[in-house]
Design an enzyme around this catalytic site. Sequence first.
Site, PDB file in Angstrom:
ATOM      1  N   SER A 110       7.204  -3.301  -4.715  1.00  0.00           N
ATOM      2  CA  SER A 110       6.774  -2.065  -5.355  1.00  0.00           C
ATOM      3  C   SER A 110       7.703  -1.614  -6.477  1.00  0.00           C
ATOM      4  CB  SER A 110       6.672  -0.953  -4.309  1.00  0.00           C
ATOM      5  OG  SER A 110       7.911  -0.775  -3.650  1.00  0.00           O
ATOM      6  N   GLN A 112      10.004   0.919  -7.594  1.00  0.00           N
ATOM      7  CA  GLN A 112      10.759   1.762  -6.686  1.00  0.00           C
ATOM      8  C   GLN A 112      12.115   2.142  -7.261  1.00  0.00           C
ATOM      9  OE1 GLN A 112      12.872  -0.933  -3.495  1.00  0.00           O
ATOM     10  NE2 GLN A 112      10.814  -1.763  -3.843  1.00  0.00           N
ATOM     11  N   HIS A 114      16.048   4.000  -5.498  1.00  0.00           N
ATOM     12  CA  HIS A 114      16.749   4.438  -4.299  1.00  0.00           C
ATOM     13  C   HIS A 114      17.542   5.700  -4.636  1.00  0.00           C
ATOM     14  CE1 HIS A 114      15.536   0.662  -2.634  1.00  0.00           C
ATOM     15  NE2 HIS A 114      16.220  -0.005  -3.538  1.00  0.00           N
ATOM     16  N   LYS A 137      21.302   3.717  -1.070  1.00  0.00           N
ATOM     17  CA  LYS A 137      20.959   2.307  -0.891  1.00  0.00           C
ATOM     18  C   LYS A 137      21.147   1.515  -2.180  1.00  0.00           C
ATOM     19  CE  LYS A 137      17.208  -0.638   0.854  1.00  0.00           C
ATOM     20  NZ  LYS A 137      15.752  -0.715   1.078  1.00  0.00           N
ATOM     21  N   GLU A 139      21.956  -1.706  -4.297  1.00  0.00           N
ATOM     22  CA  GLU A 139      21.735  -3.087  -3.874  1.00  0.00           C
ATOM     23  C   GLU A 139      22.010  -4.063  -5.002  1.00  0.00           C
ATOM     24  OE1 GLU A 139      17.702  -2.553  -2.567  1.00  0.00           O
ATOM     25  OE2 GLU A 139      16.869  -3.363  -4.418  1.00  0.00           O
ATOM     26  N   HIS A 279      13.015  -0.286 -10.456  1.00  0.00           N
ATOM     27  CA  HIS A 279      12.996  -1.741 -10.424  1.00  0.00           C
ATOM     28  C   HIS A 279      11.870  -2.242  -9.535  1.00  0.00           C
ATOM     29  CE1 HIS A 279      15.467  -0.533  -6.940  1.00  0.00           C
ATOM     30  NE2 HIS A 279      15.054  -1.644  -6.349  1.00  0.00           N
ATOM     31  N   ARG A 298       8.824   5.037  -3.741  1.00  0.00           N
ATOM     32  CA  ARG A 298       7.886   4.122  -4.402  1.00  0.00           C
ATOM     33  C   ARG A 298       6.911   4.879  -5.303  1.00  0.00           C
ATOM     34  NH1 ARG A 298       8.391   2.575   0.973  1.00  0.00           N
ATOM     35  NH2 ARG A 298       9.250   0.482   1.293  1.00  0.00           N
ATOM     36  N   LYS A 304       1.825   1.167   0.262  1.00  0.00           N
ATOM     37  CA  LYS A 304       2.595   2.149   1.027  1.00  0.00           C
ATOM     38  C   LYS A 304       2.588   3.509   0.323  1.00  0.00           C
ATOM     39  CE  LYS A 304       5.700  -1.258   3.147  1.00  0.00           C
ATOM     40  NZ  LYS A 304       7.102  -1.674   3.366  1.00  0.00           N
TER      41      LYS A 304
END
Length: 425
Positions: A110, A112, A114, A137, A139, A279, A298, A304
């Site tokens: 998706s 999205q 964070h 989060k 990453e 991203h 998202r 979702k």
Amino acid sequence: MPRVFKIVPTTQKYDWGKIGLSSKVAQYAAAAKIPGFTLDEKAPYAELWMGTHPNGPSLVAGSDTTLAEYLAAHPELMGSKVVSRFRDAGAEEGNLPFLFKVLAIEKALSIQTHPDKKTAEALHNEKPNIYKDANHKPEMALALTPFTAMCGFLPLSQIAGYLVSTLELAALIPKPITTQFLSAASSADSSSPEAKTALKDLFSALMTADEATFKARLADLVKRYEAGGATEREEGVKDLVLRLNSQFPGDIGVFCAFVLNYVKMQPGEAIFLAAGEPHAYVSGDIMECMATSDNVIRAGLTPKLRDIPNLVSGLTYGAGDPSRHMVKPAAFDSAAAHTALYDPPIPEFSVLQVLVPGGQTEAHPPIEGPSIAIVTEGKGALESAGEKLEVAEGDVVFIGAGTGVKLVAAERGQLAIYRAFVEAS
């Protein structure tokens, strides 16, 4: 008590994963003969989890004890400084501050972002059933195979070019917002408050466009591309648009191809996604390391829940070349010639890539924190304090804090290992 020992990871089947043994996740799980793993050649194998996350906790090999339980009982394996630092940040006893993964991506994830720590805490308080923890989060994705992703906003001048040349995109943006954006894009300073506001208004207008309108415009765009009508400017995104629409027909997220960087990476290249950076991973196999959290906001390319208001409000609206997201490998230790360090600007994790030629060894000095390592190619051994642990492709190993190790490759073939660690400074 051993300070270097094998652990058992968990596999996750999501519909975006690669099918059967085309997936690195399935390859490693099968090679390591993970207890309970039975290969289904028709199933999507998306993720291999290595760590203490409660939704997929690793076990100490040969036992029913979770790694978190074992570390809680033996905190010296975490290291006193790491325990103290992350306990103060709210980590539960025995839990690592990072989660290490292998991802195998066939279908795009998706659009999205964070949240940062402050936003995560607020979202968790407001919607605990959706945002189930209060942690951030950040990453990092490190390519195992050729890998593609969308990450961060394009330079404003490139977005402006698409607004002018791609009528289907321009039709979704109110003219006053387009005028404001084109004016901001002509400025030399894309980091100015005015430029960020113009980008935010443009992105918000795009993601909240009337559904009937954007579906019709997307259908027009796809029809034009399939008929060979892409302009020279659009050639770089045509295939991405068609791929995304084939996977998520009529989804507004497809238009993000015109506002986000599309990066094509080779094995050994890495990107870091800090809080507030939009991203979407598109295809390929990667090592991923993240702070331990489930918080994802998202806005597209997903069945979702979409939370467009929180996504729009939480982005940084930095724009520019994708190189700003790249993590350049650096030397880890002067005596470790076959090891590269990927060190993003956050405290929760760093990752080592170790490529030891056949018949050679690589010494790693003690790290003042815990590590998790996975063998992605070849076989050999990890030696520490007079003990020897044989390893091969798919094996996952925990290395306790303060433990020096020697990585020994078999006589034939390269030994490839990725090692995630945290070290309190």
